[in-house]
Scaffold this active site. Sequence first.
Site, PDB file in Angstrom:
ATOM      1  N   ASP A 291       9.198   2.712  -0.223  1.00 43.83           N
ATOM      2  CA  ASP A 291       8.151   3.304   0.603  1.00 43.83           C
ATOM      3  C   ASP A 291       8.368   2.833   2.037  1.00 43.83           C
ATOM      4  OD1 ASP A 291       5.957   4.138   1.980  1.00 43.83           O
ATOM      5  OD2 ASP A 291       4.507   3.533   0.460  1.00 43.83           O
TER       6      ASP A 291
ATOM      7  N   TYR B 227       0.861  -1.186   0.000  1.00 47.70           N
ATOM      8  CA  TYR B 227       0.000   0.000   0.000  1.00 47.70           C
ATOM      9  C   TYR B 227       0.889   1.226   0.000  1.00 47.70           C
ATOM     10  CZ  TYR B 227      -3.477   3.407   1.731  1.00 47.70           C
ATOM     11  OH  TYR B 227      -4.306   4.496   1.885  1.00 47.70           O
TER      12      TYR B 227
ATOM     13  N   LYS C 100       4.433   8.426   9.226  1.00 48.14           N
ATOM     14  CA  LYS C 100       4.149   7.770  10.508  1.00 48.14           C
ATOM     15  C   LYS C 100       5.146   8.164  11.609  1.00 48.14           C
ATOM     16  CE  LYS C 100       1.037   4.497   8.539  1.00 48.14           C
ATOM     17  NZ  LYS C 100       1.026   3.818   7.263  1.00 48.14           N
TER      18      LYS C 100
END
Length: 434
Positions: free
Chosen positions: A241, A146, A274
């Site tokens: 990512d 994702y 995050k």
Amino acid sequence: MTPNTESNESLFARAQRVIPGGVNSPVRAFRAVGGTPCFVKRAQGACFWDEEDKRYIDYIGSWGPMILGHGHPAVVDAVRAAALEGFSFGAPTRREVELAETLLALVPSMDMVRLVSSGTEAAMTAIRLARGATGRSKFIKFEGCYHGHADALLVKAGSGLATFGNPTSAGVPPEVVRHTLALEYNNLEQLEQAFAMHGAALACVVIEPIAGNMNFVRASVPFIRRCRELCSASGALLVFDEVMTGCRVALGSAQSLYARDIPGFEPDITILGKVIGGGMPLAAFGGKRAIMEQLAPLGPVYQAGTLSGNPVATACGLATLREISRPGFFEELSATTRALVDGLQGAADAAGVPFCGDCEGGMFGFFLLDALPQNYGQVMRTDNTRFNRLFHGMLERGSYFAPALYEAGFVSAAHTRADIANTVNAAAEVFRTM
Ligand SMILES: *Cc1c(COP(=O)(O)O)cnc(C)c1O
């Protein structure tokens, strides 16, 4: 503590009247596991309390950011001080420079970095940058990874390597994903074939090095090595990512782990989020200078943001990164996470329940399977009914795990060995009923 005035149930009913599905991000709705989501009232350390004042040991940590646990005093102080100085200016601030310098020191593959407000924004822009810098349109992503919800990334594999992807969401026109090739994770043969067919047209390969959006699946070292070699040979960029893994699986992020096995290994572009915001809306993407200089205002690739580099968010991120950079931080966090995974394994083995888990730093995953899966198809072989029984059994006993079997879990520095023992004992009870 304020007295309990409203149940989760009645809040959820109210929420569903005014917010689609009652939530502002779909997985929070508990659709995969059934039942009523907990409405969180407050959190401290390793725990949060719902509106009914029930306490949970939190193994989600806001889906990754809360690596220090909730309400860490140094972070709260930094945020409070920043808030008093002003929420947002739309002009550059010193802390943006300090955060950029800090990120480059932690992730040395990056020469320059730009701050944005969400992982979605960072990934979307990283793809645009890769396309702009290479002058190519096509790119590879992997099934089960994702990268946020930008249109071109909401893709599942087409019928073969010659056909590109199909949208996974309504509202994404097929033309928009026409250049996205979705391959199986860890499948070297498909990777080779895709480069053989499309190599000269590929702008980039984007990958979660440890895929936390299919629970916890590592990209194998040979797979990452080959991604690097094929990208370099064809002029495509390798985009890591690390929104989830960044400063979470190791201080230097997942790329530092691959560099141990692949000498000199570096991605061209890194996406972070995050943990680097410590719970505030903050993300980043960075890479080699020549690539980053393609961004506006230096170059032709456009990107902007009203709240980018927000002064309160940067204060939160800086304070968080300062704490996790202390000597021994990751050794201790890793040991706590390992104790959880080993404890759960022991409990499952004793009950004869098929189980296997893995972890790195403060991130973990487990599967009700006999062997660790290597790709999305294998992850999805987990028995959903069994997983849901485990989830609800643990929730009842006050341990809050991700409400979907394809999501990773997180341990924070605030989790004590007593918290872990509490969770493992609860798991032993639940496994015996499975
Ligand atoms: C969470 C996540 C994103 C998206 O970040 P948001 O801040 O939710 O937009 C992108 N990539 C990965 C690997 C993620 O885990």
